[in-house]
Design a protein around this motif. Structure first.
Motif, short mmCIF file in Angstrom:
data_model
loop_
_atom_site.label_atom_id
_atom_site.label_comp_id
_atom_site.label_asym_id
_atom_site.label_seq_id
_atom_site.Cartn_x
_atom_site.Cartn_y
_atom_site.Cartn_z
N ALA A 1 11.56 5.72 -3.59
CA ALA A 1 12.07 6.67 -2.61
C ALA A 1 11.54 6.38 -1.21
CB ALA A 1 11.68 8.10 -3.02
N GLY A 2 12.36 6.72 -0.23
CA GLY A 2 11.96 6.52 1.15
C GLY A 2 10.78 7.38 1.55
N TRP A 3 10.67 8.57 0.97
CA TRP A 3 9.54 9.44 1.32
C TRP A 3 8.22 8.82 0.86
CZ3 TRP A 3 6.30 11.23 -2.41
CH2 TRP A 3 6.76 11.24 -3.72
N GLN A 4 8.26 8.03 -0.23
CA GLN A 4 7.04 7.36 -0.69
C GLN A 4 6.56 6.33 0.33
OE1 GLN A 4 8.62 6.29 -4.68
NE2 GLN A 4 6.57 6.90 -5.37
N VAL A 5 7.49 5.63 0.95
CA VAL A 5 7.13 4.67 1.99
C VAL A 5 6.44 5.39 3.12
CG1 VAL A 5 8.05 3.07 3.72
CG2 VAL A 5 8.97 3.04 1.40
N MET B 1 20.09 -3.75 6.17
CA MET B 1 19.00 -3.16 5.42
C MET B 1 17.97 -2.61 6.42
SD MET B 1 16.57 -4.96 2.56
CE MET B 1 17.30 -4.45 1.04
N THR B 2 17.60 -1.35 6.26
CA THR B 2 16.64 -0.73 7.17
C THR B 2 15.22 -1.14 6.81
OG1 THR B 2 16.32 1.24 5.81
CG2 THR B 2 18.16 1.29 7.38
N TRP B 3 14.31 -0.89 7.73
CA TRP B 3 12.91 -1.24 7.49
C TRP B 3 12.34 -0.45 6.33
CZ3 TRP B 3 9.06 2.41 8.22
CH2 TRP B 3 9.41 3.55 8.94
N ILE B 4 12.80 0.78 6.13
CA ILE B 4 12.33 1.57 4.99
C ILE B 4 12.82 0.95 3.68
CG2 ILE B 4 12.52 3.81 3.81
CD1 ILE B 4 12.25 5.18 6.46
N GLU B 5 14.04 0.50 3.66
CA GLU B 5 14.58 -0.17 2.47
C GLU B 5 13.81 -1.45 2.17
OE1 GLU B 5 16.89 0.98 0.35
OE2 GLU B 5 16.98 2.81 1.54
N LYS B 6 13.46 -2.20 3.22
CA LYS B 6 12.70 -3.43 3.02
C LYS B 6 11.32 -3.13 2.43
CE LYS B 6 14.91 -6.06 6.69
NZ LYS B 6 14.74 -6.68 8.02
N LEU B 7 10.66 -2.09 2.96
CA LEU B 7 9.35 -1.73 2.44
C LEU B 7 9.44 -1.18 1.02
CD1 LEU B 7 7.60 -0.20 5.58
CD2 LEU B 7 7.14 -2.39 4.46
N LYS B 8 10.49 -0.41 0.72
CA LYS B 8 10.68 0.08 -0.65
C LYS B 8 10.77 -1.10 -1.61
CE LYS B 8 14.05 2.87 -1.44
NZ LYS B 8 15.26 3.70 -1.37
N SER B 9 11.54 -2.10 -1.24
CA SER B 9 11.71 -3.26 -2.09
C SER B 9 10.40 -4.05 -2.22
CB SER B 9 12.80 -4.15 -1.50
OG SER B 9 12.87 -5.37 -2.18
N ARG B 10 9.72 -4.26 -1.12
CA ARG B 10 8.48 -5.04 -1.14
C ARG B 10 7.38 -4.35 -1.93
NH1 ARG B 10 5.46 -7.83 3.91
NH2 ARG B 10 3.53 -8.32 2.82
N TRP B 11 7.26 -3.04 -1.77
CA TRP B 11 6.19 -2.29 -2.42
C TRP B 11 6.57 -1.78 -3.80
CZ3 TRP B 11 4.83 0.96 2.50
CH2 TRP B 11 4.06 0.18 3.37
N GLY B 12 7.82 -1.89 -4.18
CA GLY B 12 8.25 -1.47 -5.50
C GLY B 12 8.24 0.03 -5.69
N VAL B 13 8.57 0.77 -4.65
CA VAL B 13 8.66 2.23 -4.77
C VAL B 13 10.13 2.62 -4.77
CG1 VAL B 13 6.40 2.69 -3.76
CG2 VAL B 13 8.38 2.59 -2.28
#
Length: 101
Positions: free
Chosen positions: A15-19, A1-13
């Motif tokens: 798309a990766g562009w939103q991160v 799992m990439t750091w962008i995927e982890k942040l997407k999951s944590r922040w509930g967004v």
């Protein structure tokens, strides 16, 4: 799992562009507050440690919150940052309202 995927999951967004936009908002807010704080501290000639602490808590902390919402609105992520602010405020108030046994 990439750091962008982890942040997407944590922040509930969704798309990766939103991160990336959210990280950009935090960056812009930090730089704005940092430069404004430096200018304001020089203008107010704050030198003592206690005055610096009071300045940071009473002026800079609320200023940061307002600027964060402003950049969130400019970059189209106001809803995320509004929810972020509400959650942070609730946590802050819970910390002050805890009763000691």
């Amino acid at each position: 799992m990439t750091w962008i995927e982890k942040l997407k999951s944590r922040w509930g967004v969704s798309a990766g562009w939103q991160v990336l936009v959210i990280l950009l908002v935090f960056t812009c807010t930090g730089f704005t507050v940092m430069y404004t704080k430096r200018w304001m501290a020089q203008w107010l000639t704050i030198e003592s440690t206690w005055a610096t602490w009071m300045f940071n808590i009473l002026i800079i902390l609320p200023f940061y919150q307002v600027i964060l919402l402003m950049y969130g609105w400019i970059f189209g992520q106001f809803k995320f940052f509004w929810n972020f602010e509400q959650k942070m405020f609730r946590r802050l108030m819970n910390g002050f309202s805890r009763k000691k046994s």
